[in-house]
Design a protein around this motif. Structure first.
Motif, mmCIF file in Angstrom:
data_model
loop_
_atom_site.group_PDB
_atom_site.id
_atom_site.type_symbol
_atom_site.label_atom_id
_atom_site.label_comp_id
_atom_site.label_asym_id
_atom_site.label_seq_id
_atom_site.Cartn_x
_atom_site.Cartn_y
_atom_site.Cartn_z
ATOM 1 N N CYS A 38 92.565 -70.760 -10.655
ATOM 2 C CA CYS A 38 91.887 -70.799 -9.348
ATOM 3 C C CYS A 38 90.400 -70.429 -9.415
ATOM 4 O O CYS A 38 89.709 -70.473 -8.402
ATOM 5 C CB CYS A 38 92.609 -69.892 -8.355
ATOM 6 S SG CYS A 38 92.438 -68.124 -8.679
ATOM 7 N N CYS A 39 89.931 -70.052 -10.591
ATOM 8 C CA CYS A 39 88.506 -69.752 -10.858
ATOM 9 C C CYS A 39 87.981 -68.498 -10.149
ATOM 10 O O CYS A 39 86.778 -68.276 -10.122
ATOM 11 C CB CYS A 39 87.619 -70.944 -10.532
ATOM 12 S SG CYS A 39 88.032 -72.408 -11.495
ATOM 13 N N GLN A 40 88.858 -67.668 -9.597
ATOM 14 C CA GLN A 40 88.422 -66.425 -8.960
ATOM 15 C C GLN A 40 88.149 -65.363 -10.033
ATOM 16 O O GLN A 40 88.801 -65.351 -11.082
ATOM 17 C CB GLN A 40 89.497 -65.918 -7.993
ATOM 18 C CG GLN A 40 89.730 -66.821 -6.814
ATOM 19 C CD GLN A 40 88.526 -66.870 -5.890
ATOM 20 O OE1 GLN A 40 87.905 -65.870 -5.588
ATOM 21 N NE2 GLN A 40 88.202 -68.066 -5.438
ATOM 22 N N PRO A 41 87.202 -64.447 -9.780
ATOM 23 C CA PRO A 41 86.868 -63.421 -10.767
ATOM 24 C C PRO A 41 87.901 -62.287 -10.770
ATOM 25 O O PRO A 41 88.210 -61.705 -9.733
ATOM 26 C CB PRO A 41 85.510 -62.914 -10.296
ATOM 27 C CG PRO A 41 85.501 -63.168 -8.826
ATOM 28 C CD PRO A 41 86.311 -64.409 -8.619
ATOM 29 N N ILE A 42 88.446 -61.996 -11.955
ATOM 30 C CA ILE A 42 89.442 -60.936 -12.127
ATOM 31 C C ILE A 42 88.782 -59.789 -12.875
ATOM 32 O O ILE A 42 88.208 -59.987 -13.953
ATOM 33 C CB ILE A 42 90.655 -61.434 -12.929
ATOM 34 C CG1 ILE A 42 91.257 -62.669 -12.278
ATOM 35 C CG2 ILE A 42 91.690 -60.328 -13.095
ATOM 36 C CD1 ILE A 42 92.269 -63.387 -13.160
ATOM 37 N N LEU A 43 88.860 -58.579 -12.320
ATOM 38 C CA LEU A 43 88.356 -57.392 -12.993
ATOM 39 C C LEU A 43 89.465 -56.877 -13.899
ATOM 40 O O LEU A 43 90.550 -56.534 -13.437
ATOM 41 C CB LEU A 43 87.958 -56.318 -11.981
ATOM 42 C CG LEU A 43 87.446 -55.007 -12.559
ATOM 43 C CD1 LEU A 43 86.194 -55.236 -13.397
ATOM 44 C CD2 LEU A 43 87.173 -54.008 -11.456
ATOM 45 N N LEU A 44 89.194 -56.859 -15.196
ATOM 46 C CA LEU A 44 90.179 -56.420 -16.183
ATOM 47 C C LEU A 44 89.764 -55.080 -16.765
ATOM 48 O O LEU A 44 88.609 -54.909 -17.182
ATOM 49 C CB LEU A 44 90.293 -57.436 -17.318
ATOM 50 C CG LEU A 44 90.809 -58.807 -16.920
ATOM 51 C CD1 LEU A 44 90.577 -59.811 -18.027
ATOM 52 C CD2 LEU A 44 92.283 -58.723 -16.578
ATOM 53 N N LYS A 45 90.682 -54.144 -16.779
ATOM 54 C CA LYS A 45 90.467 -52.874 -17.454
ATOM 55 C C LYS A 45 91.567 -52.745 -18.489
ATOM 56 O O LYS A 45 92.754 -52.791 -18.155
ATOM 57 C CB LYS A 45 90.511 -51.708 -16.483
ATOM 58 C CG LYS A 45 90.228 -50.394 -17.173
ATOM 59 C CD LYS A 45 90.070 -49.255 -16.205
ATOM 60 C CE LYS A 45 89.686 -48.009 -16.988
ATOM 61 N NZ LYS A 45 89.442 -46.873 -16.128
ATOM 62 N N VAL A 46 91.175 -52.632 -19.760
ATOM 63 C CA VAL A 46 92.122 -52.562 -20.864
ATOM 64 C C VAL A 46 91.913 -51.236 -21.581
ATOM 65 O O VAL A 46 90.794 -50.898 -21.960
ATOM 66 C CB VAL A 46 91.907 -53.732 -21.860
ATOM 67 C CG1 VAL A 46 92.944 -53.685 -22.973
ATOM 68 C CG2 VAL A 46 91.927 -55.073 -21.149
ATOM 69 N N VAL A 47 93.002 -50.502 -21.760
ATOM 70 C CA VAL A 47 92.957 -49.234 -22.480
ATOM 71 C C VAL A 47 94.044 -49.282 -23.546
ATOM 72 O O VAL A 47 95.204 -49.592 -23.244
ATOM 73 C CB VAL A 47 93.193 -48.038 -21.535
ATOM 74 C CG1 VAL A 47 93.208 -46.738 -22.310
ATOM 75 C CG2 VAL A 47 92.141 -48.002 -20.442
ATOM 76 N N PHE A 48 93.669 -48.976 -24.782
ATOM 77 C CA PHE A 48 94.632 -48.899 -25.880
ATOM 78 C C PHE A 48 95.027 -47.447 -26.077
ATOM 79 O O PHE A 48 94.165 -46.571 -26.143
ATOM 80 C CB PHE A 48 94.016 -49.454 -27.175
ATOM 81 C CG PHE A 48 93.910 -50.946 -27.187
ATOM 82 C CD1 PHE A 48 94.936 -51.728 -27.708
ATOM 83 C CD2 PHE A 48 92.789 -51.579 -26.680
ATOM 84 C CE1 PHE A 48 94.840 -53.102 -27.715
ATOM 85 C CE2 PHE A 48 92.686 -52.964 -26.690
ATOM 86 C CZ PHE A 48 93.717 -53.726 -27.207
ATOM 87 N N ASP A 49 96.338 -47.187 -26.181
ATOM 88 C CA ASP A 49 96.786 -45.816 -26.416
ATOM 89 C C ASP A 49 96.692 -45.492 -27.911
ATOM 90 O O ASP A 49 96.200 -46.305 -28.705
ATOM 91 C CB ASP A 49 98.178 -45.587 -25.840
ATOM 92 C CG ASP A 49 99.277 -46.391 -26.513
ATOM 93 O OD1 ASP A 49 99.068 -46.897 -27.641
ATOM 94 O OD2 ASP A 49 100.355 -46.525 -25.905
#
Length: 63
Positions: A38-49
């Motif tokens: 859908c081309c909408q902007p997704i805010l991604l937060k990625v944290v590795f344990d």
């Protein structure tokens, strides 16, 4: 140089399942990626344990 890991997320706008690539050499990441459907902007937060298991939070950019 480390390889990228592939993860599946769900678009917060259209609900489609999307594949994203994350870099396990960076413990915490936050960036915007457009939905491939859908081309909408997704805010991604990625944290590795400590075991390098990724935890992803995918939100609408305006939340």
């Amino acid at each position: 140089m480390s390889a990228l890991d592939s993860l599946l997320i769900q678009c917060p706008y259209c609900g489609e399942t999307l594949e994203i690539s994350v870099d396990p050499s960076v413990a915490e990441q936050e960036y915007v990626e457009d939905c491939q459907v859908c081309c909408q902007p997704i805010l991604l937060k990625v944290v590795f344990d400590d075991n390098l298991i990724p935890h992803v939070d995918a939100r609408a950019e305006n939340e």
